[in-house]
Motif scaffolding. Structure first.
Motif, PDB file in Angstrom:
ATOM      1  N   LEU A 276       0.851  -1.183   0.000  1.00 54.34           N
ATOM      2  CA  LEU A 276       0.000   0.000   0.000  1.00 54.34           C
ATOM      3  C   LEU A 276       0.894   1.242   0.000  1.00 54.34           C
ATOM      4  CD1 LEU A 276      -2.736  -0.999   2.608  1.00 54.34           C
ATOM      5  CD2 LEU A 276      -2.859  -1.122   0.111  1.00 54.34           C
ATOM      6  N   MET A 277       0.425   2.274  -0.697  1.00 46.98           N
ATOM      7  CA  MET A 277       1.212   3.504  -0.821  1.00 46.98           C
ATOM      8  C   MET A 277       0.364   4.707  -0.424  1.00 46.98           C
ATOM      9  SD  MET A 277       4.056   2.242  -2.144  1.00 46.98           S
ATOM     10  CE  MET A 277       4.981   3.532  -2.957  1.00 46.98           C
ATOM     11  N   ARG A 278       1.047   5.784   0.007  1.00 47.52           N
ATOM     12  CA  ARG A 278       0.381   7.063   0.261  1.00 47.52           C
ATOM     13  C   ARG A 278       1.346   8.177  -0.074  1.00 47.52           C
ATOM     14  NH1 ARG A 278       0.304   7.080   6.827  1.00 47.52           N
ATOM     15  NH2 ARG A 278      -0.238   5.089   6.400  1.00 47.52           N
ATOM     16  N   LYS A 279       0.789   9.356  -0.272  1.00 45.50           N
ATOM     17  CA  LYS A 279       1.607  10.519  -0.597  1.00 45.50           C
ATOM     18  C   LYS A 279       1.995  11.241   0.689  1.00 45.50           C
ATOM     19  CE  LYS A 279       0.942  12.707  -4.439  1.00 45.50           C
ATOM     20  NZ  LYS A 279       0.436  13.578  -5.527  1.00 45.50           N
ATOM     21  N   VAL A 280       3.292  11.455   0.877  1.00 47.80           N
ATOM     22  CA  VAL A 280       3.833  12.196   2.013  1.00 47.80           C
ATOM     23  C   VAL A 280       4.802  13.229   1.469  1.00 47.80           C
ATOM     24  CG1 VAL A 280       5.201  12.066   4.140  1.00 47.80           C
ATOM     25  CG2 VAL A 280       3.602  10.216   3.576  1.00 47.80           C
ATOM     26  N   ASP A 281       4.527  14.492   1.760  1.00 44.63           N
ATOM     27  CA  ASP A 281       5.371  15.595   1.268  1.00 44.63           C
ATOM     28  C   ASP A 281       5.581  15.511  -0.241  1.00 44.63           C
ATOM     29  OD1 ASP A 281       5.653  16.640   3.866  1.00 44.63           O
ATOM     30  OD2 ASP A 281       7.392  15.350   4.251  1.00 44.63           O
ATOM     31  N   GLY A 282       4.520  15.178  -0.962  1.00 43.80           N
ATOM     32  CA  GLY A 282       4.575  15.141  -2.414  1.00 43.80           C
ATOM     33  C   GLY A 282       5.203  13.890  -3.002  1.00 43.80           C
TER      34      GLY A 282
END
Length: 154
Positions: free
Chosen positions: A113-119
């Motif tokens: 699973l992935m998410r966006k952190v600081d772009g």
């Protein structure tokens, strides 16, 4: 050393496991058996499994759900879910490898699973995974399919 009662987790996971059938069948068309086994690796890297009811912190446990089609016709498009028990952290090990994961029990995606952190896109830690789902396209009459996940006692 704190021991964790795995029987409680197994019961919760059994009740929380969901089966979604693409076509209508009798309620007893699908039987599910859930087991909890301690994962043991020897010096040669061979893995064995021992039934377990309680385990100390740091123990790796495999939760395995076996689904059996009890009727005389195939079941199509079966989605089965297995929650990651409370006080456990998912290791990332699953069988079959086609599992999808969720951090909220509603939205599923391929692992990792992935998410966006600081772009930037970053992997979500396994400690945040809450539920896994497998899609079984066809479960023939009187046959079984098994899914499993490994988790560490916190």
């Amino acid at each position: 050393m704190k021991r964790f009662n795995l029987l409680h987790n197994v019961m919760l996971a059994t009740f929380a496991s969901a089966c979604l059938l693409g076509t209508a069948h009798a309620d007893d068309a699908l039987k599910m058996e859930l087991t909890a086994n301690k994962v043991i690796k020897n010096a040669e890297g061979e893995v064995s499994y021992l039934p377990v009811r309680t385990a100390p912190k740091g123990t790796v446990i495999q939760y395995k759900a076996t689904y059996t089609n009890t009727i005389n016709q195939s079941i199509n498009d079966l989605a089965v879910t297995l929650p990651i028990p409370a006080n456990m952290t998912f290791t990332g090990e699953v069988s079959p490898a086609s599992a999808q994961a969720s951090i909220d029990g509603k939205n599923y995606a391929d692992m990792p699973l992935m998410r966006k952190v600081d772009g930037k896109m970053v992997k979500i830690p396994y400690s945040e995974y809450r539920t896994l789902r497998w899609n079984i396209k066809l479960l023939p009459a009187k046959k079984s399919a098994a899914v499993a996940l490994n988790a560490i006692v916190e």
